[in-house]
Design a protein around this motif. Structure first.
Motif, PDB file in Angstrom:
ATOM      1  N   HIS A  71       0.796  -1.233   0.000  1.00  0.00           N
ATOM      2  CA  HIS A  71       0.000   0.000   0.000  1.00  0.00           C
ATOM      3  C   HIS A  71       0.832   1.289   0.000  1.00  0.00           C
ATOM      4  N   ASP A  72       2.060   1.229   0.557  1.00  0.00           N
ATOM      5  CA  ASP A  72       2.887   2.447   0.571  1.00  0.00           C
ATOM      6  C   ASP A  72       3.970   2.438  -0.496  1.00  0.00           C
ATOM      7  N   LEU A  84       4.439   8.881   7.139  1.00  0.00           N
ATOM      8  CA  LEU A  84       3.513   7.771   7.352  1.00  0.00           C
ATOM      9  C   LEU A  84       3.405   7.373   8.819  1.00  0.00           C
ATOM     10  N   HIS A  95       1.539  10.081  -1.960  1.00  0.00           N
ATOM     11  CA  HIS A  95       2.121   8.738  -2.095  1.00  0.00           C
ATOM     12  C   HIS A  95       1.063   7.712  -2.522  1.00  0.00           C
ATOM     13  N   HIS A 119      -6.241   4.658  -0.145  1.00  0.00           N
ATOM     14  CA  HIS A 119      -6.058   4.049   1.179  1.00  0.00           C
ATOM     15  C   HIS A 119      -5.894   5.052   2.325  1.00  0.00           C
ATOM     16  N   HIS A 120      -5.964   6.350   2.031  1.00  0.00           N
ATOM     17  CA  HIS A 120      -5.975   7.341   3.121  1.00  0.00           C
ATOM     18  C   HIS A 120      -7.267   8.163   3.140  1.00  0.00           C
TER      19      HIS A 120
HETATM   20 FE   LIG Z   1      -0.010   5.179   3.226  1.00  0.00          FE
END
Ligand SMILES: [Fe+2]
Ligand SMILES: [Fe+2]
Ligand SMILES: [Fe+2]
Length: 432
Positions: A71-72, A84, A95, A119-120
């Motif tokens: 995910h990152d 993060l 990102h 995802h954020h």
């Molecule tokens: Fe992230």
């Protein structure tokens, strides 16, 4: 000279577990900042455990697992990484956007791009179901929740003691930051001590493998090659100066290997080793790589760890032992003056010798912040000098020289193509 049947035979006799590859890439990405530990793998573990308690369908479960472990992937600079660690994350979308772009370039991983892109995104009482007019995949909210749980768990030396506080903090944000559906499932999961203890287990990889939805999916050599090229894009996209280096080394090494009559499978594997040789550089701060001047002693010492780390990561992939060895030995020299093992001629295989020549050759043809690239003729003079000093293999250099036209055509074409891809990639990455 190209025989398709030989290639098909080479491909069909070679298989690698997808899980091993995915796990290795996640490890490599977590190297970017030691403070992050195994952030992505732990987030994946948390998301997978919650998902199992919800009895999701197979497709959703695979999406959650695959997207969580990468995910990152878009946080390729140190600053991105440090941000993060902040529970009240600020400007996390850059990102996420970059990660989605990277994943969408690999046919096997494009299905995870939308989840990573979002995802954020906070749930915000249902308003988070949409972002900039796009539907946010429901599973993105699970990855977001798992990610924030991991950030709260990080650094806890008594995780069972800390667990009630973490649960309370997450529950307080149910409906606002987090989707209540997933918070409820988390609360049930969190009652098991094993859930918390697994997060910090020294056997994290084994636990993940047991949870992985694709543990019995294999990659053939062609898919592996695509995967390795994808790794190369991640490695090279960190710096504008070394932007196409991995691809240049890969093609140069493969072309030399073909002219040295290595087998079809070995030629493909040596190209793979070229794509991956600088994988350990993900652990080197990007400001070192972007530096205009030369590096200091301490900084150089850190850079010298990179080829060891390459083996550390690739060595965990069953079936890729020779690729790992060739890739890790690209800074070894026949007289024992290289690093990190100080191997000598008797210990260096042909694959390793080709990698060393291809790396020096490609590096010298490229512009660096402190010097312009050299012409092929000037590079060959340098290589002959290194052979005379007993550092590089004269036969490999002779093969390169005898087939310089072939090598240059293939190398320049591949690096130009990658360069154009990267320009397009950076343009897309900066317009979020
Ligand atoms: Fe992230
Ligand atoms: Fe994260
Ligand atoms: Fe290197």
């Amino acid at each position: 000279m190209y025989n398709h049947q030989v290639r098909i035979d080479a491909l069909s006799t070679f298989r690698i577990h997808l899980f091993d590859m995915v796990c290795a890439l996640s490890t490599a990405l977590d190297l970017l900042d030691p403070a992050l530990g195994s952030h992505q793998k732990r987030t994946c573990l948390i998301a997978a455990q919650i998902a199992r308690n919800m009895a999701l369908n197979d497709s959703d479960y695979q999406d959650v697992f695959g997207a969580a472990i990468f995910h990152d992937i878009g946080a390729i600079g140190l600053q991105d990484r440090l941000a993060l660690l902040d529970f009240e994350e600020h400007d996390a979308h850059a990102h996420a956007h970059m990660g989605a772009l990277l994943l969408s370039r690999f046919p096997g991983f494009d299905r995870y791009a939308a989840l990573v892109r979002h995802h954020h995104i906070q749930w915000n009482y249902g308003a988070g179901a949409l972002f900039e007019g796009e539907t946010v995949p429901l599973m993105s909210h699970l990855i977001y929740l798992a990610d924030r749980i991991e950030v709260l768990a990080q650094g806890q030396d008594n995780i069972l003691g800390a667990a009630p506080g973490i649960v309370e903090q997450i529950c307080d944000a149910s409906g606002s930051k987090f989707h209540p559906l997933f918070v409820d499932a988390f609360c049930k999961t969190a009652q098991q001590e094993s859930f918390w203890l697994d997060i910090f287990s020294r056997n994290l990889d084994r636990i993940l493998m047991d949870l992985a939805p694709f543990d019995n999916i294999d990659l053939d050599l062609d898919q592996m090659l695509q995967f390795a090229q994808f790794f190369a894009l991640v490695i090279d996209s960190r710096s504008h100066f070394t932007a196409t280096h991995s691809v240049g080394v890969a093609i140069t090494a493969e072309t030399i290997a073909r002219h040295m009559q290595m087998s079809e499978q070995e030629c493909i594997k040596i190209r793979m080793a070229g794509y991956l040789h600088d994988l350990g550089k993900l652990a080197i701060p990007s400001e070192y790589i972007e530096r205009q001047g030369t590096l200091g002693e301490q900084e150089m010492a850190r850079v010298r760890s990179h080829s060891y780390l390459t083996l550390d990561i690739l060595g965990a992939i069953k079936g890729l032992e020779d690729v790992a060895e060739w890739a890790a030995c690209h800074h070894e020299r026949l007289d024992g003056s290289g690093y990190p093992y100080h191997r000598t001629g008797a210990e260096l295989t042909l694959g390793s010798r080709i990698m060393a020549v291809a790396d020096v050759y490609t590096a010298l043809t490229e512009d660096r912040p402190y010097r312009p690239g050299l012409s092929p003729a000037a590079v060959l003079d340098n290589l002959h000098e290194l052979a005379q000093q007993g550092k590089l293999d004269p036969q490999v250099i002779a093969t390169l020289q005898a087939n310089l036209g072939d090598v240059e055509t293939a190398r320049v074409r591949a690096q130009n193509q990658e360069g154009m891809d990267l320009i397009e990639f950076w343009q897309l990455a900066t317009q979020s």
